[in-house]
Scaffold this motif. Structure first.
Motif, PDB file in Angstrom:
ATOM      1  N   ASP A  58       2.546  -7.193  -0.038  1.00  0.00           N
ATOM      2  CA  ASP A  58       1.443  -7.591   0.545  1.00  0.00           C
ATOM      3  C   ASP A  58       1.823  -7.827   1.933  1.00  0.00           C
ATOM      4  O   ASP A  58       2.825  -8.122   2.329  1.00  0.00           O
ATOM      5  N   GLU A  59       0.645  -7.888   2.771  1.00  0.00           N
ATOM      6  CA  GLU A  59       1.047  -8.064   4.176  1.00  0.00           C
ATOM      7  C   GLU A  59      -0.405  -9.040   4.620  1.00  0.00           C
ATOM      8  O   GLU A  59      -1.737  -8.546   4.108  1.00  0.00           O
ATOM      9  N   THR A  60      -0.185 -10.152   5.290  1.00  0.00           N
ATOM     10  CA  THR A  60      -1.265 -10.974   5.576  1.00  0.00           C
ATOM     11  C   THR A  60      -1.024 -11.617   7.071  1.00  0.00           C
ATOM     12  O   THR A  60      -0.039 -11.948   7.470  1.00  0.00           O
ATOM     13  N   PHE A  61      -1.870 -11.364   7.843  1.00  0.00           N
ATOM     14  CA  PHE A  61      -1.788 -11.824   9.209  1.00  0.00           C
ATOM     15  C   PHE A  61      -2.023 -13.462   9.428  1.00  0.00           C
ATOM     16  O   PHE A  61      -3.245 -13.916   9.004  1.00  0.00           O
ATOM     17  N   VAL A  62      -1.297 -14.059  10.031  1.00  0.00           N
ATOM     18  CA  VAL A  62      -1.280 -15.358  10.251  1.00  0.00           C
ATOM     19  C   VAL A  62      -1.327 -15.726  11.835  1.00  0.00           C
ATOM     20  O   VAL A  62      -0.228 -15.363  12.449  1.00  0.00           O
TER      21      VAL A  62
ATOM     22  N   GLY B 298      15.000 -10.132 -10.691  1.00  0.00           N
ATOM     23  CA  GLY B 298      14.862  -9.174  -9.617  1.00  0.00           C
ATOM     24  C   GLY B 298      15.223  -9.573  -8.176  1.00  0.00           C
ATOM     25  O   GLY B 298      16.052 -10.626  -7.902  1.00  0.00           O
ATOM     26  N   THR B 299      14.321  -9.093  -7.180  1.00  0.00           N
ATOM     27  CA  THR B 299      14.539  -9.594  -5.544  1.00  0.00           C
ATOM     28  C   THR B 299      13.160 -10.022  -5.271  1.00  0.00           C
ATOM     29  O   THR B 299      11.883  -9.587  -5.794  1.00  0.00           O
ATOM     30  N   SER B 300      13.021 -10.798  -4.150  1.00  0.00           N
ATOM     31  CA  SER B 300      11.717 -11.088  -3.374  1.00  0.00           C
ATOM     32  C   SER B 300      12.122 -11.359  -1.997  1.00  0.00           C
ATOM     33  O   SER B 300      13.242 -11.462  -1.612  1.00  0.00           O
ATOM     34  N   GLU B 301      11.111 -11.107  -1.323  1.00  0.00           N
ATOM     35  CA  GLU B 301      11.426 -11.161   0.416  1.00  0.00           C
ATOM     36  C   GLU B 301      10.287 -11.791   0.944  1.00  0.00           C
ATOM     37  O   GLU B 301       8.981 -11.076   0.660  1.00  0.00           O
ATOM     38  N   VAL B 302      10.241 -12.557   2.139  1.00  0.00           N
ATOM     39  CA  VAL B 302       9.334 -12.634   3.086  1.00  0.00           C
ATOM     40  C   VAL B 302       9.755 -12.259   4.346  1.00  0.00           C
ATOM     41  O   VAL B 302      10.953 -13.055   4.736  1.00  0.00           O
TER      42      VAL B 302
ATOM     43  N   HIS C  48       4.834 -10.310   5.443  1.00  0.00           N
ATOM     44  CA  HIS C  48       5.020  -9.249   4.575  1.00  0.00           C
ATOM     45  C   HIS C  48       5.787  -9.822   3.335  1.00  0.00           C
ATOM     46  O   HIS C  48       6.916 -10.744   3.584  1.00  0.00           O
ATOM     47  N   TYR C  49       5.143  -9.476   2.176  1.00  0.00           N
ATOM     48  CA  TYR C  49       5.973 -10.165   0.989  1.00  0.00           C
ATOM     49  C   TYR C  49       6.170  -9.141   0.212  1.00  0.00           C
ATOM     50  O   TYR C  49       5.325  -7.933  -0.010  1.00  0.00           O
ATOM     51  N   PHE C  50       7.226  -9.222  -0.743  1.00  0.00           N
ATOM     52  CA  PHE C  50       7.816  -8.047  -1.486  1.00  0.00           C
ATOM     53  C   PHE C  50       8.487  -8.815  -2.869  1.00  0.00           C
ATOM     54  O   PHE C  50       8.988  -9.931  -2.724  1.00  0.00           O
ATOM     55  N   LEU C  51       7.878  -8.458  -3.925  1.00  0.00           N
ATOM     56  CA  LEU C  51       8.484  -8.850  -5.300  1.00  0.00           C
ATOM     57  C   LEU C  51       8.651  -7.846  -6.384  1.00  0.00           C
ATOM     58  O   LEU C  51       7.804  -7.081  -6.524  1.00  0.00           O
TER      59      LEU C  51
ATOM     60  N   VAL D  33      -0.905 -15.804  -7.501  1.00  0.00           N
ATOM     61  CA  VAL D  33      -0.062 -16.637  -6.967  1.00  0.00           C
ATOM     62  C   VAL D  33       0.262 -16.576  -5.692  1.00  0.00           C
ATOM     63  O   VAL D  33       0.362 -17.743  -4.966  1.00  0.00           O
ATOM     64  N   TRP D  34       0.830 -15.450  -5.202  1.00  0.00           N
ATOM     65  CA  TRP D  34       1.040 -15.163  -3.869  1.00  0.00           C
ATOM     66  C   TRP D  34       0.052 -15.585  -2.890  1.00  0.00           C
ATOM     67  O   TRP D  34       0.081 -16.111  -1.925  1.00  0.00           O
ATOM     68  N   LYS D  35      -1.137 -14.987  -3.315  1.00  0.00           N
ATOM     69  CA  LYS D  35      -2.385 -15.003  -2.518  1.00  0.00           C
ATOM     70  C   LYS D  35      -2.851 -16.675  -2.180  1.00  0.00           C
ATOM     71  O   LYS D  35      -3.114 -17.013  -1.124  1.00  0.00           O
ATOM     72  N   ARG D  36      -2.547 -17.194  -3.333  1.00  0.00           N
ATOM     73  CA  ARG D  36      -2.929 -18.674  -3.058  1.00  0.00           C
ATOM     74  C   ARG D  36      -1.810 -19.500  -2.353  1.00  0.00           C
ATOM     75  O   ARG D  36      -2.298 -20.286  -1.388  1.00  0.00           O
ATOM     76  N   ILE D  37      -0.838 -19.018  -2.117  1.00  0.00           N
ATOM     77  CA  ILE D  37       0.561 -19.465  -1.436  1.00  0.00           C
ATOM     78  C   ILE D  37       0.328 -19.196  -0.120  1.00  0.00           C
ATOM     79  O   ILE D  37      -0.011 -20.011   0.788  1.00  0.00           O
TER      80      ILE D  37
END
Length: 174
Positions: free
Chosen positions: A15-19, A66-70, A82-85, A119-123
């Motif tokens: 996912d990619e979200t502009f803030v 597994g792995t995750s990244e922001v 950028h979010y990866f799970l 869950v991620w989009k709420r976060i």
């Protein structure tokens, strides 16, 4: 041809979200272990690589393994988050992937993708709401210098840039 359903993780989210925020502010938020526990109560995140202003990478155990990244990428007057799970569901009480019967893989993949995406989009949207509070839509961060001038809280976008305006028109025509 290889069976891609069995070789890619059941949970593979990007996912990619502009803030509109300072990257240092977002780095502090996403590096807080108390926040992780509140956001992902069924997951245990262990820092694999703290990348400072660029974000954090985790090893994930618990309900998934597994792995995750922001990854925080500066862009314009804000940051692309950028979010990866990439993970597999675990066997109850174990930190190893559980076996999913092949006929159930597509439905399980879809169910888990929806669950963890929501869950991620709420976060990320709650973080975005928090750090962008008080900023008018379409405006840079308050106090930001843009084209040699400091933006003010009362400044308003009076005309849309041509590309944005044209894009809005084409969407309305559909």
């Amino acid at each position: 041809m290889p069976d891609t359903l069995s070789t890619m993780p059941l949970v593979d989210l990007i996912d990619e979200t502009f803030v509109v925020a300072d990257r240092a502010v977002l780095a502090r938020i996403f590096s807080d272990p108390a926040a992780w526990r509140a956001w992902w109560p069924g997951l245990r995140l262990e820092v694999h690589q703290d990348r400072g202003l660029e974000g954090v990478r985790w090893n994930v155990t618990g309900d998934l393994v597994g792995t995750s990244e922001v990854w925080l990428e500066e862009y314009g007057d804000g940051v692309i988050v950028h979010y990866f799970l990439r993970a597999e569901p675990t066997a109850r009480g174990l930190d190893r992937p559980r076996r999913i019967p092949p006929r159930r893989v597509p439905a399980t993949r879809q169910r888990l993708a929806r669950r963890y995406t929501l869950v991620w989009k709420r976060i990320v949207n709650s973080v975005k709401d928090e750090v962008e509070a008080g900023r008018e839509l379409g405006m840079p961060r308050v106090g930001e210098v843009v084209h040699g001038r400091r933006s003010e809280p009362s400044a308003r976008l009076t005309t849309w840039p041509a590309g944005v305006r044209d894009g809005l028109r084409s969407r309305r025509a559909r």
